[in-house]
Design a protein around this motif. Structure first.
Motif, PDB file in Angstrom:
ATOM      1  N   GLN A  23      48.338  25.929 -97.533  1.00 13.07           N
ATOM      2  CA  GLN A  23      47.064  25.204 -97.565  1.00 13.07           C
ATOM      3  C   GLN A  23      46.296  25.551 -98.840  1.00 13.07           C
ATOM      4  OE1 GLN A  23      44.338  26.320 -94.477  1.00 13.07           O
ATOM      5  NE2 GLN A  23      42.881  24.730 -94.996  1.00 13.07           N
ATOM      6  N   LEU A  24      46.305  26.813 -99.196  1.00 18.08           N
ATOM      7  CA  LEU A  24      45.633  27.235-100.425  1.00 18.08           C
ATOM      8  C   LEU A  24      46.280  26.580-101.638  1.00 18.08           C
ATOM      9  CD1 LEU A  24      45.300  31.038 -99.657  1.00 18.08           C
ATOM     10  CD2 LEU A  24      43.458  29.350 -99.637  1.00 18.08           C
ATOM     11  N   SER A  25      47.585  26.651-101.690  1.00 22.11           N
ATOM     12  CA  SER A  25      48.322  26.079-102.809  1.00 22.11           C
ATOM     13  C   SER A  25      48.063  24.573-102.937  1.00 22.11           C
ATOM     14  CB  SER A  25      49.812  26.357-102.629  1.00 22.11           C
ATOM     15  OG  SER A  25      50.544  25.865-103.709  1.00 22.11           O
ATOM     16  N   ASP A  26      48.067  23.869-101.812  1.00 20.83           N
ATOM     17  CA  ASP A  26      47.797  22.426-101.823  1.00 20.83           C
ATOM     18  C   ASP A  26      46.405  22.110-102.351  1.00 20.83           C
ATOM     19  OD1 ASP A  26      50.305  21.975-100.793  1.00 20.83           O
ATOM     20  OD2 ASP A  26      49.605  21.545 -98.752  1.00 20.83           O
ATOM     21  N   ALA A  27      45.459  23.027-102.166  1.00 18.35           N
ATOM     22  CA  ALA A  27      44.090  22.844-102.649  1.00 18.35           C
ATOM     23  C   ALA A  27      43.925  23.309-104.096  1.00 18.35           C
ATOM     24  CB  ALA A  27      43.112  23.594-101.744  1.00 18.35           C
ATOM     25  N   GLY A  28      45.013  23.764-104.727  1.00 18.43           N
ATOM     26  CA  GLY A  28      44.937  24.225-106.107  1.00 18.43           C
ATOM     27  C   GLY A  28      44.384  25.633-106.240  1.00 18.43           C
ATOM     28  N   VAL A  29      44.379  26.375-105.145  1.00 17.74           N
ATOM     29  CA  VAL A  29      43.850  27.731-105.134  1.00 17.74           C
ATOM     30  C   VAL A  29      45.008  28.712-105.189  1.00 17.74           C
ATOM     31  CG1 VAL A  29      42.540  29.423-103.797  1.00 17.74           C
ATOM     32  CG2 VAL A  29      41.819  27.024-103.839  1.00 17.74           C
ATOM     33  N   GLN A  30      44.904  29.679-106.113  1.00 18.80           N
ATOM     34  CA  GLN A  30      45.936  30.692-106.241  1.00 18.80           C
ATOM     35  C   GLN A  30      45.549  31.921-105.427  1.00 18.80           C
ATOM     36  OE1 GLN A  30      46.506  32.225-110.206  1.00 18.80           O
ATOM     37  NE2 GLN A  30      48.330  33.346-109.632  1.00 18.80           N
ATOM     38  N   LEU A  31      46.484  32.436-104.666  1.00 14.25           N
ATOM     39  CA  LEU A  31      46.293  33.654-103.896  1.00 14.25           C
ATOM     40  C   LEU A  31      46.892  34.820-104.664  1.00 14.25           C
ATOM     41  CD1 LEU A  31      45.761  35.357-101.323  1.00 14.25           C
ATOM     42  CD2 LEU A  31      48.007  34.587-100.529  1.00 14.25           C
ATOM     43  N   ILE A  32      46.090  35.853-104.889  1.00 18.60           N
ATOM     44  CA  ILE A  32      46.580  37.094-105.478  1.00 18.60           C
ATOM     45  C   ILE A  32      46.313  38.201-104.465  1.00 18.60           C
ATOM     46  CG2 ILE A  32      46.322  38.779-107.332  1.00 18.60           C
ATOM     47  CD1 ILE A  32      45.472  36.443-109.132  1.00 18.60           C
ATOM     48  N   PRO A  81      40.914  26.325-108.764  1.00 16.27           N
ATOM     49  CA  PRO A  81      41.608  25.506-109.763  1.00 16.27           C
ATOM     50  C   PRO A  81      41.032  25.657-111.164  1.00 16.27           C
ATOM     51  CG  PRO A  81      41.114  24.197-107.814  1.00 16.27           C
ATOM     52  CD  PRO A  81      40.415  25.518-107.653  1.00 16.27           C
ATOM     53  N   ASP A  82      39.744  26.006-111.260  1.00 15.50           N
ATOM     54  CA  ASP A  82      39.113  26.166-112.571  1.00 15.50           C
ATOM     55  C   ASP A  82      39.233  27.589-113.118  1.00 15.50           C
ATOM     56  OD1 ASP A  82      37.400  27.514-110.892  1.00 15.50           O
ATOM     57  OD2 ASP A  82      35.594  26.424-111.506  1.00 15.50           O
ATOM     58  N   GLY A  83      39.950  28.475-112.398  1.00 11.90           N
ATOM     59  CA  GLY A  83      40.176  29.834-112.870  1.00 11.90           C
ATOM     60  C   GLY A  83      39.133  30.852-112.441  1.00 11.90           C
ATOM     61  N   THR A  84      38.134  30.430-111.677  1.00 13.66           N
ATOM     62  CA  THR A  84      37.119  31.375-111.222  1.00 13.66           C
ATOM     63  C   THR A  84      37.534  31.989-109.885  1.00 13.66           C
ATOM     64  OG1 THR A  84      35.848  29.671-110.065  1.00 13.66           O
ATOM     65  CG2 THR A  84      35.235  30.124-112.361  1.00 13.66           C
ATOM     66  N   VAL A  85      37.071  33.207-109.649  1.00  9.65           N
ATOM     67  CA  VAL A  85      37.333  33.885-108.384  1.00  9.65           C
ATOM     68  C   VAL A  85      36.428  33.252-107.335  1.00  9.65           C
ATOM     69  CG1 VAL A  85      37.257  36.077-107.147  1.00  9.65           C
ATOM     70  CG2 VAL A  85      37.951  36.021-109.558  1.00  9.65           C
ATOM     71  N   THR A  86      37.026  32.687-106.302  1.00  9.18           N
ATOM     72  CA  THR A  86      36.238  32.028-105.259  1.00  9.18           C
ATOM     73  C   THR A  86      35.989  32.940-104.068  1.00  9.18           C
ATOM     74  OG1 THR A  86      38.201  31.058-104.244  1.00  9.18           O
ATOM     75  CG2 THR A  86      37.072  29.745-105.923  1.00  9.18           C
TER      76      THR A  86
END
Length: 102
Positions: A23-32, A81-86
């Motif tokens: 779900q995160l990946s589909d939203a363009g969010v990277q999990l670290i 997706p914009d590179g900021t920590v959400t």
């Protein structure tokens, strides 16, 4: 930093996190995920966490934890997706899931 071997309290989060990563990946969010794993991986966390997003371990994990001032392992970090920590937290309750839809 947490003592080595003090991972047991966080084991319950891992399967849920792995299940939600698509779900995160589909939203363009990277999990670290930062995991201190200086000893044998007796809990199998390394294998589970490496299947979801990017897993950071060892000295790099300590650096991530220090930057975010989280004294726990593992820690979870979402990069938008914009590179900021959400979001960042040592507990999945601190991670906004499900993600809001636009």
């Amino acid at each position: 930093m947490p003592p080595e071997g003090g991972l047991g309290v966080r084991l319950g989060h891992v399967p849920e996190l792995v299940a939600r990563e698509p779900q995160l990946s589909d939203a363009g969010v990277q999990l670290i995920t930062a995991l201190l794993d200086n000893g044998p991986d007796s809990h199998g966390m390394h294998g589970l966490l490496s299947s979801a997003g990017t897993l950071v371990t060892g000295a790099d994990a300590r650096s991530v934890m220090r930057v975010f001032e989280i004294d726990a392992t593992p820690t979870y970090h979402l990069i938008g997706p914009d590179g900021t920590v959400t979001a960042h937290s040592a507990n999945l309750a601190g991670i906004p899931l499900p993600l809001p839809t636009n």
